[in-house]
Design an enzyme around this catalytic site. Structure first.
Site, PDB file in Angstrom:
ATOM      1  N   ASP A  21      26.715 -19.231 -13.067  1.00 18.94           N
ATOM      2  CA  ASP A  21      25.891 -19.781 -14.147  1.00 18.94           C
ATOM      3  C   ASP A  21      26.421 -21.147 -14.606  1.00 18.94           C
ATOM      4  O   ASP A  21      27.615 -21.422 -14.501  1.00 18.94           O
ATOM      5  CB  ASP A  21      25.869 -18.780 -15.314  1.00 18.94           C
ATOM      6  CG  ASP A  21      24.713 -19.034 -16.264  1.00 18.94           C
ATOM      7  OD1 ASP A  21      23.793 -19.800 -15.914  1.00 18.94           O
ATOM      8  OD2 ASP A  21      24.736 -18.460 -17.380  1.00 18.94           O
ATOM      9  N   GLY A  22      25.506 -21.962 -15.122  1.00 19.24           N
ATOM     10  CA  GLY A  22      25.896 -23.237 -15.732  1.00 19.24           C
ATOM     11  C   GLY A  22      25.552 -24.468 -14.897  1.00 19.24           C
ATOM     12  O   GLY A  22      25.943 -25.576 -15.250  1.00 19.24           O
ATOM     13  N   HIS A  38      22.076 -27.536  -9.211  1.00 21.02           N
ATOM     14  CA  HIS A  38      21.956 -26.430  -8.249  1.00 21.02           C
ATOM     15  C   HIS A  38      22.538 -26.835  -6.888  1.00 21.02           C
ATOM     16  O   HIS A  38      23.170 -26.025  -6.225  1.00 21.02           O
ATOM     17  CB  HIS A  38      20.492 -26.002  -8.100  1.00 21.02           C
ATOM     18  CG  HIS A  38      19.929 -25.396  -9.357  1.00 21.02           C
ATOM     19  ND1 HIS A  38      20.598 -24.433 -10.082  1.00 21.02           N
ATOM     20  CD2 HIS A  38      18.771 -25.619 -10.033  1.00 21.02           C
ATOM     21  CE1 HIS A  38      19.875 -24.095 -11.133  1.00 21.02           C
ATOM     22  NE2 HIS A  38      18.763 -24.798 -11.138  1.00 21.02           N
ATOM     23  N   SER A  66      17.455 -14.676 -10.108  1.00 18.70           N
ATOM     24  CA  SER A  66      17.100 -13.389 -10.717  1.00 18.70           C
ATOM     25  C   SER A  66      15.590 -13.203 -10.757  1.00 18.70           C
ATOM     26  O   SER A  66      14.828 -14.181 -10.634  1.00 18.70           O
ATOM     27  CB  SER A  66      17.661 -13.314 -12.143  1.00 18.70           C
ATOM     28  OG  SER A  66      16.865 -14.085 -13.021  1.00 18.70           O
ATOM     29  N   GLU A  68      13.982 -12.766 -13.255  1.00 17.81           N
ATOM     30  CA  GLU A  68      13.514 -13.506 -14.444  1.00 17.81           C
ATOM     31  C   GLU A  68      13.467 -15.019 -14.206  1.00 17.81           C
ATOM     32  O   GLU A  68      12.810 -15.754 -14.936  1.00 17.81           O
ATOM     33  CB  GLU A  68      14.418 -13.214 -15.644  1.00 17.81           C
ATOM     34  CG  GLU A  68      14.247 -11.826 -16.248  1.00 17.81           C
ATOM     35  CD  GLU A  68      14.779 -10.702 -15.368  1.00 17.81           C
ATOM     36  OE1 GLU A  68      15.778 -10.915 -14.661  1.00 17.81           O
ATOM     37  OE2 GLU A  68      14.168  -9.610 -15.377  1.00 17.81           O
ATOM     38  N   TRP A  70      11.922 -16.604 -12.063  1.00 19.75           N
ATOM     39  CA  TRP A  70      10.559 -17.061 -11.739  1.00 19.75           C
ATOM     40  C   TRP A  70       9.914 -17.705 -12.952  1.00 19.75           C
ATOM     41  O   TRP A  70       8.952 -18.480 -12.812  1.00 19.75           O
ATOM     42  CB  TRP A  70       9.691 -15.891 -11.278  1.00 19.75           C
ATOM     43  CG  TRP A  70      10.087 -15.312  -9.965  1.00 19.75           C
ATOM     44  CD1 TRP A  70      10.742 -14.124  -9.774  1.00 19.75           C
ATOM     45  CD2 TRP A  70       9.876 -15.865  -8.661  1.00 19.75           C
ATOM     46  NE1 TRP A  70      10.951 -13.913  -8.436  1.00 19.75           N
ATOM     47  CE2 TRP A  70      10.421 -14.966  -7.722  1.00 19.75           C
ATOM     48  CE3 TRP A  70       9.278 -17.035  -8.190  1.00 19.75           C
ATOM     49  CZ2 TRP A  70      10.399 -15.195  -6.343  1.00 19.75           C
ATOM     50  CZ3 TRP A  70       9.250 -17.264  -6.821  1.00 19.75           C
ATOM     51  CH2 TRP A  70       9.805 -16.346  -5.919  1.00 19.75           C
ATOM     52  N   ARG A  72      11.008 -20.014 -14.738  1.00 18.27           N
ATOM     53  CA  ARG A  72      11.396 -21.423 -14.911  1.00 18.27           C
ATOM     54  C   ARG A  72      10.289 -22.354 -14.401  1.00 18.27           C
ATOM     55  O   ARG A  72       9.390 -21.907 -13.675  1.00 18.27           O
ATOM     56  CB  ARG A  72      12.695 -21.692 -14.152  1.00 18.27           C
ATOM     57  CG  ARG A  72      13.842 -20.895 -14.736  1.00 18.27           C
ATOM     58  CD  ARG A  72      15.172 -21.305 -14.166  1.00 18.27           C
ATOM     59  NE  ARG A  72      16.235 -20.539 -14.791  1.00 18.27           N
ATOM     60  CZ  ARG A  72      17.508 -20.832 -14.722  1.00 18.27           C
ATOM     61  NH1 ARG A  72      17.900 -21.903 -14.049  1.00 18.27           N
ATOM     62  NH2 ARG A  72      18.412 -20.080 -15.321  1.00 18.27           N
ATOM     63  N   LEU A 132      34.319 -10.678   5.806  1.00 19.01           N
ATOM     64  CA  LEU A 132      33.808 -10.676   4.430  1.00 19.01           C
ATOM     65  C   LEU A 132      32.334 -10.311   4.462  1.00 19.01           C
ATOM     66  O   LEU A 132      31.567 -10.884   5.242  1.00 19.01           O
ATOM     67  CB  LEU A 132      33.963 -12.075   3.800  1.00 19.01           C
ATOM     68  CG  LEU A 132      33.334 -12.257   2.424  1.00 19.01           C
ATOM     69  CD1 LEU A 132      34.216 -11.627   1.336  1.00 19.01           C
ATOM     70  CD2 LEU A 132      33.123 -13.732   2.093  1.00 19.01           C
ATOM     71  N   ARG A 191      26.832 -12.068 -21.417  1.00 18.49           N
ATOM     72  CA  ARG A 191      25.764 -11.094 -21.182  1.00 18.49           C
ATOM     73  C   ARG A 191      25.643 -10.787 -19.695  1.00 18.49           C
ATOM     74  O   ARG A 191      26.149 -11.519 -18.842  1.00 18.49           O
ATOM     75  CB  ARG A 191      24.430 -11.564 -21.766  1.00 18.49           C
ATOM     76  CG  ARG A 191      23.976 -12.914 -21.295  1.00 18.49           C
ATOM     77  CD  ARG A 191      22.620 -13.302 -21.901  1.00 18.49           C
ATOM     78  NE  ARG A 191      22.311 -14.689 -21.609  1.00 18.49           N
ATOM     79  CZ  ARG A 191      22.470 -15.696 -22.464  1.00 18.49           C
ATOM     80  NH1 ARG A 191      22.916 -15.479 -23.683  1.00 18.49           N
ATOM     81  NH2 ARG A 191      22.182 -16.941 -22.098  1.00 18.49           N
ATOM     82  N   GLU A 204      35.508  -4.577 -14.017  1.00 23.06           N
ATOM     83  CA  GLU A 204      36.230  -5.425 -14.951  1.00 23.06           C
ATOM     84  C   GLU A 204      35.481  -6.754 -15.061  1.00 23.06           C
ATOM     85  O   GLU A 204      34.996  -7.282 -14.056  1.00 23.06           O
ATOM     86  CB  GLU A 204      37.659  -5.691 -14.449  1.00 23.06           C
ATOM     87  CG  GLU A 204      38.514  -4.455 -14.353  1.00 23.06           C
ATOM     88  CD  GLU A 204      38.825  -3.835 -15.712  1.00 23.06           C
ATOM     89  OE1 GLU A 204      38.987  -4.599 -16.689  1.00 23.06           O
ATOM     90  OE2 GLU A 204      38.885  -2.599 -15.789  1.00 23.06           O
TER      91      GLU A 204
HETATM   92  C1  IPE Z   1      21.750 -15.405 -14.463  1.00 24.20           C
HETATM   93  O1  IPE Z   1      21.751 -16.616 -15.094  1.00 24.20           O
HETATM   94  C2  IPE Z   1      21.070 -15.522 -13.127  1.00 24.20           C
HETATM   95  C3  IPE Z   1      21.782 -16.273 -12.106  1.00 24.20           C
HETATM   96  C4  IPE Z   1      22.959 -16.828 -12.229  1.00 24.20           C
HETATM   97  C5  IPE Z   1      21.101 -16.380 -10.848  1.00 24.20           C
HETATM   98  P1  IPE Z   1      20.580 -17.058 -16.094  1.00 24.20           P
HETATM   99  O2  IPE Z   1      20.904 -18.444 -16.514  1.00 24.20           O
HETATM  100  O3  IPE Z   1      19.266 -16.830 -15.468  1.00 24.20           O
HETATM  101  O4  IPE Z   1      20.760 -16.032 -17.300  1.00 24.20           O
HETATM  102  P2  IPE Z   1      20.394 -16.176 -18.833  1.00 24.20           P
HETATM  103  O5  IPE Z   1      18.973 -16.646 -18.906  1.00 24.20           O
HETATM  104  O6  IPE Z   1      21.330 -17.179 -19.420  1.00 24.20           O
HETATM  105  O7  IPE Z   1      20.602 -14.818 -19.404  1.00 24.20           O
HETATM  106  C1  IPE Z   2      22.637 -20.763 -12.669  1.00 25.34           C
HETATM  107  O1  IPE Z   2      22.599 -21.937 -13.381  1.00 25.34           O
HETATM  108  C2  IPE Z   2      21.765 -20.803 -11.437  1.00 25.34           C
HETATM  109  C3  IPE Z   2      20.494 -20.068 -11.575  1.00 25.34           C
HETATM  110  C4  IPE Z   2      20.165 -19.303 -12.565  1.00 25.34           C
HETATM  111  C5  IPE Z   2      19.550 -20.216 -10.500  1.00 25.34           C
HETATM  112  P1  IPE Z   2      21.510 -22.201 -14.496  1.00 25.34           P
HETATM  113  O2  IPE Z   2      20.359 -22.905 -13.884  1.00 25.34           O
HETATM  114  O3  IPE Z   2      21.175 -20.951 -15.226  1.00 25.34           O
HETATM  115  O4  IPE Z   2      22.290 -23.195 -15.450  1.00 25.34           O
HETATM  116  P2  IPE Z   2      22.236 -23.236 -17.031  1.00 25.34           P
HETATM  117  O5  IPE Z   2      22.592 -21.869 -17.523  1.00 25.34           O
HETATM  118  O6  IPE Z   2      20.843 -23.625 -17.409  1.00 25.34           O
HETATM  119  O7  IPE Z   2      23.258 -24.256 -17.400  1.00 25.34           O
HETATM  120 MG    MG Z   3      21.941 -20.063 -16.853  1.00 23.31          MG
END
Ligand code: IPE
Ligand code: IPE
Ligand code: MG
Length: 241
Positions: A21-22, A38, A66, A68, A70, A72, A132, A191, A204
């Site tokens: 994430d991030g 990305h 995820s 969810e 979709w 975006r 792996l 979360r 963990e």
């Molecule tokens: C979780 O991150 C999904 C992935 C890393 C693929 P999200 O960025 O979609 O999760 P939320 O919206 O912060 O909960």
């Molecule tokens: C995680 O990064 C990758 C995916 C969910 C596809 P994000 O796109 O959620 O990045 P933030 O959370 O918006 O920074």
């Molecule tokens: Mg995110």
């Protein structure tokens, strides 16, 4: 020190799962479009796969898209699909050479026939590899996985008294994969976001504020070191009083 591949603890997790994430915030903080984040995240994934092999991890599950996600904007969703296609085109040969076995968890149908086929080909090509196992969670949702498992059980005519934990395990996308020992989430969110909700019952957790594209081998080692210090009790009493 010396050996850069060793971690200080002897307890190496068998299965690491990562919520990568991030990416978006990483890009925004540099004045770049989200898709640049990305791309950077995908380059980082390559490094973390190699580090996983070096650390002796046997299973790595990565949350890439995820059910969810979709929701975006369309161009971001399409960009993420292209990135998956690109990764397969550019990295598959090298991953195969490194002994990585690719698997997928989630539903492939919605990805479009071309990408769907590419993923299946990659799985087929690498199925005998054993250094792996890389589980790619793409169009994956933990709730969707459980719904899918229930549908399959009903279709197979499973009787109520036959249902137990082992049977449910067998109907999940992750069937045959041990539960994750360690789940890492980058970018600081506390979360689950619908990731491995069944399988993480006794995992963990390790959350770091570092954005995914910046999460390097040293950060990874810190997560593994933290894991090695944990006392996993599984509801019972400590084995190391
Ligand atoms: C979780 O991150 C999904 C992935 C890393 C693929 P999200 O960025 O979609 O999760 P939320 O919206 O912060 O909960
Ligand atoms: C995680 O990064 C990758 C995916 C969910 C596809 P994000 O796109 O959620 O990045 P933030 O959370 O918006 O920074
Ligand atoms: Mg995110």
């Amino acid at each position: 020190m010396g050996d850069t591949n060793s971690t200080s603890g002897a307890k190496i997790p068998n299965h690491v799962a990562i919520i990568m994430d991030g990416n978006g915030r990483w890009a925004q903080s540099r004045g770049l479009p989200r898709l640049a984040g990305h791309r950077a995240g995908t380059e980082n994934l390559r490094r973390i796969i190699t580090a996983s092999v070096e650390f002796g991890i046997k299973y790595l599950t990565i949350y890439a898209f995820s059910t969810e996600n979709w929701g975006r904007p369309k161009d971001e969703v399409q960009g993420l699909m292209h990135i998956l296609e690109d990764v397969i085109d550019k990295e598959l040969k090298e991953l195969h050479k490194e002994g990585v076995q690719l698997r997928h968890i989630g539903r492939l149908e919605r990805l479009g026939p071309k990408l769907h086929k590419k993923v299946l080909n990659a799985i087929e090509l690498t199925k005998e590899n054993d250094r792996l196992v890389l589980n790619v969670a793409f169009n994956y949702g933990g709730r969707d996985e459980i719904v899918c498992a229930i549908q399959k059980m009903i279709q197979a005519g499973v009787k109520p008294e036959e249902v137990d934990i082992a049977l449910v395990d067998n109907y999940l996308f992750t069937s045959g994969t041990p539960d994750p020992d360690l789940i890492i989430r980058t970018s600081g969110e506390l979360r689950v976001s619908n990731f491995l909700i069944w399988q993480s019952a006794y995992s963990e957790w390790y959350v770091t504020p570092t954005y995914w594209p910046d999460f390097n081998k040293e950060h990874y080692r810190r997560a593994l070191d933290a894991y090695a210090q944990r006392d996993r009790r599984f509801g019972s009493l400590s084995q190391n009083p």
